[in-house]
Design a protein around this motif. Structure first.
Motif, PDB file in Angstrom:
ATOM      1  N   GLY A  97      36.705 -53.830  71.309  1.00  0.00           N
ATOM      2  CA  GLY A  97      37.967 -54.394  70.859  1.00  0.00           C
ATOM      3  C   GLY A  97      37.838 -55.895  70.728  1.00  0.00           C
ATOM      4  N   GLU A  98      38.625 -56.475  69.815  1.00  0.00           N
ATOM      5  CA  GLU A  98      38.638 -57.939  69.668  1.00  0.00           C
ATOM      6  C   GLU A  98      39.492 -58.564  70.762  1.00  0.00           C
ATOM      7  OE1 GLU A  98      40.179 -58.617  65.774  1.00  0.00           O
ATOM      8  OE2 GLU A  98      38.257 -58.249  64.786  1.00  0.00           O
ATOM      9  N   PRO A  99      39.167 -59.792  71.194  1.00  0.00           N
ATOM     10  CA  PRO A  99      37.995 -60.589  70.810  1.00  0.00           C
ATOM     11  C   PRO A  99      36.769 -60.180  71.621  1.00  0.00           C
ATOM     12  CG  PRO A  99      39.331 -61.845  72.333  1.00  0.00           C
ATOM     13  CD  PRO A  99      40.072 -60.545  72.099  1.00  0.00           C
ATOM     14  N   LEU A 100      35.602 -60.361  71.047  1.00  0.00           N
ATOM     15  CA  LEU A 100      34.346 -60.028  71.715  1.00  0.00           C
ATOM     16  C   LEU A 100      33.506 -61.285  71.857  1.00  0.00           C
ATOM     17  CD1 LEU A 100      32.245 -58.011  72.822  1.00  0.00           C
ATOM     18  CD2 LEU A 100      31.478 -57.687  70.458  1.00  0.00           C
ATOM     19  N   GLN A 102      30.472 -63.696  72.044  1.00  0.00           N
ATOM     20  CA  GLN A 102      29.223 -63.633  71.298  1.00  0.00           C
ATOM     21  C   GLN A 102      28.047 -63.254  72.186  1.00  0.00           C
ATOM     22  OE1 GLN A 102      29.042 -63.963  67.884  1.00  0.00           O
ATOM     23  NE2 GLN A 102      26.981 -63.151  68.219  1.00  0.00           N
ATOM     24  N   THR A 117      33.358 -54.374  65.973  1.00  0.00           N
ATOM     25  CA  THR A 117      34.606 -54.768  66.643  1.00  0.00           C
ATOM     26  C   THR A 117      35.806 -54.235  65.875  1.00  0.00           C
ATOM     27  OG1 THR A 117      34.621 -56.885  65.462  1.00  0.00           O
ATOM     28  CG2 THR A 117      33.622 -56.854  67.643  1.00  0.00           C
ATOM     29  N   LYS A 119      40.311 -54.115  65.828  1.00  0.00           N
ATOM     30  CA  LYS A 119      41.506 -54.846  66.250  1.00  0.00           C
ATOM     31  C   LYS A 119      42.130 -54.175  67.468  1.00  0.00           C
ATOM     32  CE  LYS A 119      42.814 -56.698  61.718  1.00  0.00           C
ATOM     33  NZ  LYS A 119      42.643 -58.111  62.101  1.00  0.00           N
ATOM     34  N   SER A 120      42.853 -54.963  68.262  1.00  0.00           N
ATOM     35  CA  SER A 120      43.535 -54.407  69.419  1.00  0.00           C
ATOM     36  C   SER A 120      44.496 -53.330  68.960  1.00  0.00           C
ATOM     37  CB  SER A 120      44.309 -55.503  70.158  1.00  0.00           C
ATOM     38  OG  SER A 120      45.270 -56.087  69.297  1.00  0.00           O
ATOM     39  N   HIS A 125      47.646 -51.411  63.104  1.00  0.00           N
ATOM     40  CA  HIS A 125      46.221 -51.673  62.912  1.00  0.00           C
ATOM     41  C   HIS A 125      45.400 -50.398  62.726  1.00  0.00           C
ATOM     42  CE1 HIS A 125      46.751 -55.669  65.313  1.00  0.00           C
ATOM     43  NE2 HIS A 125      47.071 -55.806  64.038  1.00  0.00           N
ATOM     44  N   ASN A 129      41.401 -50.042  61.487  1.00  0.00           N
ATOM     45  CA  ASN A 129      40.370 -49.602  62.419  1.00  0.00           C
ATOM     46  C   ASN A 129      39.670 -48.337  61.935  1.00  0.00           C
ATOM     47  OD1 ASN A 129      40.772 -51.726  64.180  1.00  0.00           O
ATOM     48  ND2 ASN A 129      42.189 -50.613  65.493  1.00  0.00           N
TER      49      ASN A 129
END
Length: 324
Positions: A97-100, A102, A117, A119-120, A125, A129
């Protein structure tokens, strides 16, 4: 001539990799329950692990073989993900899930694992997804079927929203005592609004959309309809409600409903999943029964399970709703 030979060799390698990918199911893992719930619908044959052990009541509604997969944990809470255990199962693709961060992505990529990745989770969404998952895995037809199911269901609900003339007050009873709840931030985006009601509790002057209240506050809210998260509380409220609850309008009129949670949650906390696709129309039929009948809601649920999980019968549907 040499360049042509190199091009042919390069093309042959790509074809060989494609054949290899088609020869076996890609091994995939979702790092949170919302992602895993989508993978259960779209690509259960490739799942290599779960985020938590399924509850006994969930097992009969899960795709074949999924309930017995090893529990690997989750990123972002609960049982923390075991990186070593996940690697031992040789995943081809890991969904985050975002955010990931780096550095987390790099730790997987350097081992040859594809990182994707999403979206939440939010019902808005879902289409995005599903498109990302479909671009990663060989599920074009199944993803298209799910997108069509979502579009058809949401279009129907949107049309019904315009016909609502009265919105009853809805309370989401969370926790073992029912005194945790989900309040309304933005009216039109709120879950209670989506299911044809209005949230009994506004988030104004509250620090979080999930909050705790006391019996006095609940009595002041006096909701028309209550959706109960915990099955034990639901059965108690139906058969032998605590004295404080007996004064509530919803308890007196038995406008109490257990919010199904198999194979994952249909409505609210813990964080909602793709199962809201059927949870919202199911709940809409409870809140606005003159606009969407129980039979119509049941047909939507049965169709979804047959297409994406496993066929339901009437006794199983009753069990999902805490009626058996």
């Amino acid at each position: 001539m040499q360049n042509l030979q190199r091009l042919f060799t390069h093309f042959a390698c790509i074809c060989a990799l494609s054949v290899l990918a088609l020869a076996h199911d890609l091994r995939v893992f979702g790092t949170n329950p919302q992602i895993t719930a989508m993978l259960e619908l779209l690509y259960p044959q490739g799942l290599i692990g779960l985020n938590y052990a399924p509850y006994p009541e969930d097992r009969d509604f899960m795709p074949d073989g999924v309930a017995t997969l090893p529990v690997l944990g989750v990123i972002g809470g609960g049982k923390m993900l075991s990186f070593e255990k996940l690697l031992s199962l040789k995943p081809d693709v890991v969904f985050f899930g975002e955010p990931l961060a780096q550095e987390i992505a790099d730790s997987y990529k350097k081992l040859g694992i594809q990182v994707v990745t999403l979206k939440s989770h939010d019902i808005s969404h879902l289409a995005h997804n599903i498109q990302i998952i479909a671009a990663t895995l060989p599920i074009e037809s199944r993803a298209r079927d799910l997108q069509e199911f979502i579009a058809t269901t949401q279009s129907r609900l949107s049309a019904l929203q315009e016909q609502i003339t009265y919105r009853p007050k809805v309370y989401f009873a969370l926790g073992l005592d029912g005194l945790q709840t989900q309040c309304a931030n933005e009216a039109h985006a709120d879950l209670a609004y989506q299911i044809g009601g209005i949230n009994a509790l506004s988030c104004a002057q509250l620090s979080s959309s999930y909050t705790s209240i006391n019996y006095e506050k609940l009595l002041a809210l006096n909701p028309d309809i209550i959706f109960v998260r915990e099955i034990a509380l639901y059965k108690k409220l139906l058969t032998n409600p605590p004295k404080q609850w007996q004064a509530l309008r919803a308890v007196q009129t038995k406008q109490l409903f257990y919010a199904p949670s198999s194979p994952s949650n249909w409505l609210t906390k813990p964080p909602p999943s793709v199962m809201q696709i059927i949870g919202i129309p199911w709940a809409f039929a409870k809140v606005q029964p003159t606009l969407l009948s129980q039979e119509e809601a049941q047909a939507i649920v049965f169709s979804f399970f047959e297409k994406f999980l496993r066929p339901l019968d009437v006794p199983s549907f009753k069990r999902l709703q805490g009626l058996r």
